[in-house]
Design a protein around this motif. Structure first.
Motif, short mmCIF file in Angstrom:
data_model
loop_
_atom_site.label_atom_id
_atom_site.label_comp_id
_atom_site.label_asym_id
_atom_site.label_seq_id
_atom_site.Cartn_x
_atom_site.Cartn_y
_atom_site.Cartn_z
N TYR A 1 -5.64 5.72 2.76
CA TYR A 1 -5.47 4.31 2.38
C TYR A 1 -6.82 3.64 2.21
CZ TYR A 1 -6.49 3.09 7.30
OH TYR A 1 -7.08 2.94 8.54
N GLU A 2 -6.78 2.56 1.45
CA GLU A 2 -7.93 1.68 1.30
C GLU A 2 -7.50 0.28 1.71
OE1 GLU A 2 -9.28 1.18 -2.69
OE2 GLU A 2 -7.26 1.02 -3.54
N VAL A 3 -8.38 -0.40 2.42
CA VAL A 3 -8.08 -1.74 2.92
C VAL A 3 -8.59 -2.79 1.94
CG1 VAL A 3 -8.44 -3.39 4.78
CG2 VAL A 3 -8.20 -0.95 5.30
N LYS A 4 -7.73 -3.73 1.61
CA LYS A 4 -8.14 -4.91 0.85
C LYS A 4 -7.90 -6.11 1.76
CE LYS A 4 -7.70 -3.43 -3.94
NZ LYS A 4 -7.25 -3.82 -5.30
N VAL A 5 -8.98 -6.67 2.27
CA VAL A 5 -8.87 -7.81 3.18
C VAL A 5 -8.52 -9.06 2.39
CG1 VAL A 5 -10.10 -9.27 4.82
CG2 VAL A 5 -10.48 -6.80 4.82
N VAL A 6 -7.51 -9.76 2.87
CA VAL A 6 -7.07 -11.01 2.25
C VAL A 6 -7.55 -12.14 3.16
CG1 VAL A 6 -5.08 -12.34 1.45
CG2 VAL A 6 -5.06 -9.84 1.28
N ASP A 7 -8.42 -12.97 2.64
CA ASP A 7 -9.08 -14.01 3.42
C ASP A 7 -8.19 -15.25 3.51
OD1 ASP A 7 -10.75 -16.10 4.36
OD2 ASP A 7 -12.52 -15.07 3.59
N PHE A 8 -7.76 -15.58 4.74
CA PHE A 8 -6.92 -16.76 4.93
C PHE A 8 -7.69 -18.05 4.68
CE2 PHE A 8 -4.18 -14.21 8.10
CZ PHE A 8 -3.28 -13.89 7.10
N GLU A 9 -8.95 -18.09 5.11
CA GLU A 9 -9.75 -19.32 4.96
C GLU A 9 -9.91 -19.70 3.49
OE1 GLU A 9 -10.91 -21.35 7.32
OE2 GLU A 9 -9.87 -20.12 8.82
N ARG A 10 -10.00 -18.69 2.65
CA ARG A 10 -10.14 -18.95 1.21
C ARG A 10 -8.78 -18.97 0.52
NH1 ARG A 10 -14.12 -14.27 -0.41
NH2 ARG A 10 -13.78 -15.14 -2.50
N LYS A 11 -7.72 -18.90 1.32
CA LYS A 11 -6.34 -18.97 0.83
C LYS A 11 -6.03 -17.88 -0.21
CE LYS A 11 -5.85 -23.90 1.80
NZ LYS A 11 -5.17 -23.64 3.08
N GLN A 12 -6.65 -16.72 0.00
CA GLN A 12 -6.38 -15.62 -0.93
C GLN A 12 -4.94 -15.13 -0.84
OE1 GLN A 12 -9.40 -12.71 0.02
NE2 GLN A 12 -10.91 -13.66 -1.33
N HIS A 13 -4.29 -15.39 0.29
CA HIS A 13 -2.89 -14.98 0.43
C HIS A 13 -1.96 -15.81 -0.46
CE1 HIS A 13 -3.49 -18.29 3.14
NE2 HIS A 13 -2.23 -18.36 3.48
N LYS A 14 -2.46 -16.93 -0.96
CA LYS A 14 -1.67 -17.77 -1.86
C LYS A 14 -2.21 -17.73 -3.29
CE LYS A 14 1.26 -19.27 1.24
NZ LYS A 14 2.69 -18.89 1.19
N PRO B 1 5.39 -12.30 -3.21
CA PRO B 1 5.64 -13.71 -3.52
C PRO B 1 5.72 -14.61 -2.29
CG PRO B 1 7.07 -12.29 -4.83
CD PRO B 1 6.41 -11.41 -3.81
N MET B 2 5.95 -14.03 -1.11
CA MET B 2 5.96 -14.81 0.12
C MET B 2 4.55 -15.23 0.54
SD MET B 2 8.99 -15.39 1.45
CE MET B 2 8.74 -15.58 3.22
N GLY B 3 3.55 -14.54 0.01
CA GLY B 3 2.18 -14.84 0.41
C GLY B 3 1.90 -14.46 1.85
N LYS B 4 2.63 -13.47 2.33
CA LYS B 4 2.49 -13.03 3.72
C LYS B 4 1.74 -11.70 3.77
CE LYS B 4 4.60 -14.71 6.80
NZ LYS B 4 4.23 -15.74 7.79
N ILE B 5 1.05 -11.51 4.90
CA ILE B 5 0.31 -10.28 5.16
C ILE B 5 1.03 -9.56 6.30
CG2 ILE B 5 -1.93 -9.31 5.88
CD1 ILE B 5 -2.02 -10.75 3.20
N PRO B 6 1.19 -8.26 6.21
CA PRO B 6 0.58 -7.30 5.29
C PRO B 6 1.52 -6.92 4.15
CG PRO B 6 1.57 -6.11 7.09
CD PRO B 6 1.82 -7.58 7.37
N ALA B 7 0.97 -6.09 3.27
CA ALA B 7 1.75 -5.43 2.22
C ALA B 7 1.03 -4.13 1.89
CB ALA B 7 1.84 -6.31 0.98
N ILE B 8 1.78 -3.17 1.40
CA ILE B 8 1.16 -1.95 0.90
C ILE B 8 1.69 -1.67 -0.50
CG2 ILE B 8 0.90 -0.96 3.22
CD1 ILE B 8 3.21 1.01 2.48
N VAL B 9 0.89 -0.95 -1.25
CA VAL B 9 1.32 -0.44 -2.56
C VAL B 9 1.08 1.06 -2.54
CG1 VAL B 9 1.06 -0.53 -5.05
CG2 VAL B 9 0.73 -2.61 -3.69
N HIS B 10 2.13 1.82 -2.78
CA HIS B 10 2.04 3.28 -2.76
C HIS B 10 2.84 3.84 -3.92
CE1 HIS B 10 3.00 7.33 -0.62
NE2 HIS B 10 1.80 7.38 -1.16
N ARG B 11 2.17 4.62 -4.75
CA ARG B 11 2.81 5.22 -5.92
C ARG B 11 3.48 4.16 -6.79
NH1 ARG B 11 5.77 10.10 -2.51
NH2 ARG B 11 3.85 11.20 -1.94
N GLY B 12 2.82 3.01 -6.90
CA GLY B 12 3.31 1.94 -7.75
C GLY B 12 4.39 1.08 -7.14
N THR B 13 4.77 1.37 -5.90
CA THR B 13 5.83 0.62 -5.23
C THR B 13 5.24 -0.29 -4.16
OG1 THR B 13 7.48 2.35 -5.59
CG2 THR B 13 7.92 0.79 -3.81
#
Length: 207
Positions: A29-42, A51-63
């Motif tokens: 896996y590779e980590v992509k940090v989503v910065d809350f202070e910069r509101k990257q989750h939104k 679409p919920m803008g919630k952490i975490p999420a994963i993408v695997h094989r396009g899913t």
């Protein structure tokens, strides 16, 4: 590396559950940090993933997979060599699924309600998880005699339950019962747990 998982994470979130699970599964896996202070989750980019803008999420094989319990179940089945879930024809699979989703559907809501001192509803039976006392008593029974939810066998259910109990105790929203302390001691000895927590702590210093 083929089939590498993209892991959207913030160390100050439930992403720590999935981080631990990824390490247990020995998944690439590779980590992509989503910065809350910069509101990257939104941001539009992340909302396209969840679409919920919630952490975490994963993408695997396009899913895309969201919701911590679902991610734990998915990874346990996607990486069977780690033996984090009983096989489909194993009777223990029912028990495993029971406690994994009990963690998500009962333990976590009970902790949140208790932590924020939410008043009981006028119709208690409408609460999907029941009530705080019954939830904790049931959880204690599930972990007795231990050391894990499936006895001697560690599973993805323990990743979720261990995370919920550890957080609940830290927030003083769970009674410090001996069974919970013994359980946390057992899961805390897992090398994957220690790696994931160390990595998340390191990420915390960067965000």
């Amino acid at each position: 590396m083929p089939d590498k998982i993209t892991f959207y994470h913030n160390p100050q979130s439930r992403g720590r559950i999935v981080h631990w699970m990824l390490e247990e599964a020995n998944a690439p896996y590779e980590v992509k940090v989503v910065d809350f202070e910069r509101k990257q989750h939104k941001s539009p980019e992340y909302l396209a993933v969840n679409p919920m803008g919630k952490i975490p999420a994963i993408v695997h094989r396009g899913t895309v997979v969201t919701e911590c319990a679902a991610i734990c179940a998915y990874l346990a089945d996607a990486f069977p060599a780690a033996e984090l879930a009983p096989a489909l024809d194993d009777p223990a699979r029912g028990t495993y699924l029971r406690w994994l989703f009990f963690g998500a559907g009962c333990v976590e809501p009970a902790i949140i309600d208790h932590m924020f001192s939410r008043p009981p509803p006028s119709r208690p039976a409408a609460m999907g998880y029941g009530n705080y006392a019954d939830t904790l008593n049931t959880l204690e029974k599930a972990l007795t005699p231990g050391p894990f939810a499936l006895g001697e066998r560690f599973s993805a259910a323990d990743v979720y339950l261990g995370s919920a109990i550890g957080w609940g105790l830290a927030m003083k929203a769970i009674d410090p019962r001996p069974a919970f302390g013994a359980y946390l001691s057992a899961v805390g000895q897992r090398p994957a747990y220690q790696r994931a927590m160390a990595q998340s702590e390191a990420l915390s210093k960067k965000t």
